[in-house]
Design a protein around this motif. Structure first.
Motif, PDB file in Angstrom:
ATOM      1  N   THR A   1       0.820  -1.217   0.000  1.00 42.80           N
ATOM      2  CA  THR A   1       0.000   0.000   0.000  1.00 42.80           C
ATOM      3  C   THR A   1       0.855   1.268   0.000  1.00 42.80           C
ATOM      4  N   LYS A   2       2.174   1.117  -0.264  1.00 39.60           N
ATOM      5  CA  LYS A   2       3.129   2.236  -0.242  1.00 39.60           C
ATOM      6  C   LYS A   2       3.134   2.901   1.129  1.00 39.60           C
ATOM      7  N   GLU A   3       3.211   2.064   2.157  1.00 37.02           N
ATOM      8  CA  GLU A   3       3.292   2.508   3.544  1.00 37.02           C
ATOM      9  C   GLU A   3       4.408   1.740   4.230  1.00 37.02           C
ATOM     10  N   ILE A   4       4.880   2.279   5.351  1.00 39.10           N
ATOM     11  CA  ILE A   4       5.866   1.590   6.182  1.00 39.10           C
ATOM     12  C   ILE A   4       5.400   1.621   7.632  1.00 39.10           C
ATOM     13  N   PHE A   5       5.893   0.663   8.424  1.00 39.94           N
ATOM     14  CA  PHE A   5       5.550   0.597   9.844  1.00 39.94           C
ATOM     15  C   PHE A   5       6.400   1.586  10.637  1.00 39.94           C
ATOM     16  N   VAL A   6       5.732   2.247  11.613  1.00 41.46           N
ATOM     17  CA  VAL A   6       6.424   3.108  12.570  1.00 41.46           C
ATOM     18  C   VAL A   6       5.970   2.718  13.969  1.00 41.46           C
ATOM     19  N   VAL A   7       6.759   3.107  14.969  1.00 44.12           N
ATOM     20  CA  VAL A   7       6.424   2.815  16.368  1.00 44.12           C
ATOM     21  C   VAL A   7       6.075   4.123  17.062  1.00 44.12           C
ATOM     22  N   ARG A   8       4.853   4.162  17.648  1.00 49.89           N
ATOM     23  CA  ARG A   8       4.395   5.338  18.382  1.00 49.89           C
ATOM     24  C   ARG A   8       3.892   4.894  19.761  1.00 49.89           C
ATOM     25  N   ASP A   9       4.599   5.284  20.800  1.00 48.54           N
ATOM     26  CA  ASP A   9       4.194   4.949  22.170  1.00 48.54           C
ATOM     27  C   ASP A   9       3.967   3.442  22.337  1.00 48.54           C
ATOM     28  N   SER A  10       4.931   2.680  21.873  1.00 47.96           N
ATOM     29  CA  SER A  10       4.907   1.215  21.993  1.00 47.96           C
ATOM     30  C   SER A  10       3.764   0.576  21.216  1.00 47.96           C
ATOM     31  N   VAL A  11       3.231   1.287  20.256  1.00 41.07           N
ATOM     32  CA  VAL A  11       2.162   0.750  19.404  1.00 41.07           C
ATOM     33  C   VAL A  11       2.604   0.867  17.950  1.00 41.07           C
ATOM     34  N   LEU A  12       2.349  -0.189  17.203  1.00 36.01           N
ATOM     35  CA  LEU A  12       2.716  -0.215  15.790  1.00 36.01           C
ATOM     36  C   LEU A  12       1.699   0.578  14.976  1.00 36.01           C
ATOM     37  N   ASP A  13       2.208   1.403  14.023  1.00 39.66           N
ATOM     38  CA  ASP A  13       1.332   2.200  13.167  1.00 39.66           C
ATOM     39  C   ASP A  13       1.943   2.238  11.766  1.00 39.66           C
ATOM     40  N   VAL A  14       1.211   2.771  10.794  1.00 36.48           N
ATOM     41  CA  VAL A  14       1.712   2.882   9.423  1.00 36.48           C
ATOM     42  C   VAL A  14       1.602   4.338   8.977  1.00 36.48           C
ATOM     43  N   ILE A  15       2.544   4.736   8.100  1.00 34.21           N
ATOM     44  CA  ILE A  15       2.480   6.069   7.502  1.00 34.21           C
ATOM     45  C   ILE A  15       2.702   5.936   5.995  1.00 34.21           C
ATOM     46  N   PRO A  16       2.060   6.782   5.191  1.00 32.36           N
ATOM     47  CA  PRO A  16       2.270   6.740   3.740  1.00 32.36           C
ATOM     48  C   PRO A  16       3.622   7.338   3.371  1.00 32.36           C
ATOM     49  N   VAL A  17       4.250   6.789   2.324  1.00 30.06           N
ATOM     50  CA  VAL A  17       5.546   7.282   1.860  1.00 30.06           C
ATOM     51  C   VAL A  17       5.516   7.398   0.336  1.00 30.06           C
ATOM     52  N   LYS A  18       6.550   8.034  -0.194  1.00 23.67           N
ATOM     53  CA  LYS A  18       6.659   8.238  -1.645  1.00 23.67           C
ATOM     54  C   LYS A  18       7.924   7.548  -2.156  1.00 23.67           C
ATOM     55  N   PRO A  19       7.786   6.379  -2.802  1.00 18.16           N
ATOM     56  CA  PRO A  19       8.969   5.703  -3.357  1.00 18.16           C
ATOM     57  C   PRO A  19       9.520   6.495  -4.540  1.00 18.16           C
ATOM     58  N   ILE A  20      10.837   6.679  -4.560  1.00 17.72           N
ATOM     59  CA  ILE A  20      11.498   7.423  -5.627  1.00 17.72           C
ATOM     60  C   ILE A  20      12.246   6.502  -6.582  1.00 17.72           C
ATOM     61  N   HIS A  21      12.952   5.534  -6.019  1.00 14.02           N
ATOM     62  CA  HIS A  21      13.774   4.645  -6.861  1.00 14.02           C
ATOM     63  C   HIS A  21      13.894   3.283  -6.190  1.00 14.02           C
ATOM     64  N   PHE A  22      13.772   2.229  -7.022  1.00 15.30           N
ATOM     65  CA  PHE A  22      13.920   0.851  -6.556  1.00 15.30           C
ATOM     66  C   PHE A  22      15.192   0.253  -7.137  1.00 15.30           C
ATOM     67  N   SER A  23      15.962  -0.422  -6.298  1.00 16.77           N
ATOM     68  CA  SER A  23      17.069  -1.251  -6.762  1.00 16.77           C
ATOM     69  C   SER A  23      16.727  -2.697  -6.429  1.00 16.77           C
ATOM     70  N   ASP A  24      17.684  -3.594  -6.583  1.00 19.15           N
ATOM     71  CA  ASP A  24      17.396  -5.007  -6.326  1.00 19.15           C
ATOM     72  C   ASP A  24      16.991  -5.258  -4.878  1.00 19.15           C
TER      73      ASP A  24
ATOM     74  N   LYS B   1      17.073  -2.410  -2.297  1.00 18.53           N
ATOM     75  CA  LYS B   1      16.781  -1.178  -1.575  1.00 18.53           C
ATOM     76  C   LYS B   1      15.713  -0.358  -2.290  1.00 18.53           C
ATOM     77  N   VAL B   2      15.129   0.586  -1.537  1.00 13.50           N
ATOM     78  CA  VAL B   2      14.183   1.542  -2.095  1.00 13.50           C
ATOM     79  C   VAL B   2      14.452   2.899  -1.450  1.00 13.50           C
ATOM     80  N   VAL B   3      14.434   3.944  -2.276  1.00 17.98           N
ATOM     81  CA  VAL B   3      14.620   5.308  -1.791  1.00 17.98           C
ATOM     82  C   VAL B   3      13.247   5.930  -1.583  1.00 17.98           C
TER      83      VAL B   3
END
Length: 375
Positions: free
Chosen positions: A313-336, A338-340
């Motif tokens: 969903t073009k999101e990554i997991f983040v930790v907020r107050d010991s609770v797992l959450d997701v935030i949207p991100v913008k992928p710029i470049h993919f390698s084998d 890694k992703v920027v």
């Protein structure tokens, strides 16, 4: 007596039933134990945006930038030379590669040159009488005429009368016929256009060579070229002369090349553009497979993470107050691997390793070095 025994047994049965009922009622009212909450330990990193260089991986085979395919333009027997015509043989610039038997054709050329000489000598008396002013230059031309050397250029015509006189004697046409024969005679010897190595030899000495037959290939091993395909989105970022890092398949050898040419058209099928990279090294050979890493551009205010941390969903997991959450991100470049990414706020605590069965709202605990030492 029997009645007394039955009466006692009945009383005992009633008493036992009473205690059993009381036991079942007491157990039913007991509070069930609460299962302890499971807190998953995760690895995390704190985000600090920076300038990320975008490197485009590509691969290809080396080919000699200067190559010379040998074809016969005449017919004859391949004469032996001082150096064997074999693959792997090195030659200096101007050295003879192939010499074809030309004695018969050489005689034809000499005969034509002799006819030209005779035709000029035959008009010398008329030139002395009718054109005394041009006689000296034609006399000098005859003296410089050597049958064993290339035919010298005819003297310049100084007047129309001289031009008509010389042309009318078929001297000009005979001259160009001789030059044509000499040009063809030169094709019986093939010389190296540059210092290099013979990579393919398709004929042997003593064999009959036919017109149009391929004889071999000759290359300059000092400069190689590698063609790679790059996504069209980076076409405007690549510049001629830009340095490129190269490695062999094993990763044991590194080389440095530079972009020599960038194709001006995009492949309609693959939507890629051809980029040509020059590389020089004495250890390189034609046909070697190399991997190239082209520096496309520097992306500011971005981070680089493993590709498996980016959700569909073009999101990554983040930790907020010991609770797992997701935030949207913008992928710029993919390698084998890694992703920027962009649009990740500084100071965000992101998950650094994949979480099995992770979901927003899951209770987690960030793994620390202190916990590792305690364990």
């Amino acid at each position: 007596m029997r009645k007394i025994i039955l009466t006692v047994l009945g009383i005992l049965l009633i008493v036992a039933s009473f205690f059993l009922a009381k036991y079942l009622i007491d157990n039913k009212n007991k509070v069930k134990p609460v299962a302890p909450k499971v807190v998953k330990v995760v690895f995390a990193d704190t985000v600090k945006n920076s300038t990320i260089p975008i490197v485009i991986p590509a691969n290809g085979n080396l080919t000699a930038k200067r190559r010379f395919e040998l074809y016969a333009e005449v017919e004859g027997i391949f004469k032996p030379g001082n150096v064997l015509f074999k693959a792997g043989q090195t030659y200096k610039k101007g050295q003879t590669l192939i010499r074809i038997e030309d004695s018969e054709y050489y005689s034809t050329v000499q005969s034509a040159k002799s006819d030209l000489y005779n035709s000029i000598a035959a008009i010398m008396a008329d030139l002395r009488l009718d054109f005394p002013e041009v006689f000296p230059k034609w006399e000098a031309y005859l003296r410089s005429f050597d049958l064993n050397k290339a035919t010298p250029k005819l003297p310049e015509m100084s007047s129309e009368k001289e031009n008509y006189f010389i042309t009318g004697r078929s001297i000009v046409s005979n001259y160009y016929n001789v030059k044509n024969l000499e040009q063809r005679l030169s094709k019986y010897v093939i010389r190296t256009p540059f210092k290099g190595i013979l990579t393919e030899a398709l004929v042997n000495e003593g064999t009959l060579i036919r017109n149009g037959q391929k004889l071999g290939e000759f290359i300059d091993p000092s400069v190689y070229e590698m063609e790679v395909a790059i996504s069209k989105s980076f076409a405007g970022l690549l510049q001629v002369g830009e340095a490129v890092a190269l490695k062999n398949l094993e990763g044991t050898e590194s080389y440095t090349g530079k972009v020599s040419r960038v194709n001006g058209s995009v492949d309609a099928t693959t939507q890629t553009i051809q980029v040509f990279i020059d590389v020089q090294d004495e250890n390189l050979k034609e046909g070697m497979y190399l991997e190239a890493y082209v520096d496309a551009k520097d992306e500011e205010n971005a981070i680089e993470i493993d590709r498996n941390l980016l959700l569909d969903t073009k999101e990554i997991f983040v930790v907020r107050d010991s609770v797992l959450d997701v935030i949207p991100v913008k992928p710029i470049h993919f390698s084998d691997t890694k992703v920027v990414l962009k649009d990740v706020p500084d100071g965000s605590v992101i998950v650094a390793r994949p979480i099995q069965g992770g979901y927003a709202g899951m209770l987690v605990k960030v793994f620390t070095e202190q916990e590792s030492k305690n364990n």
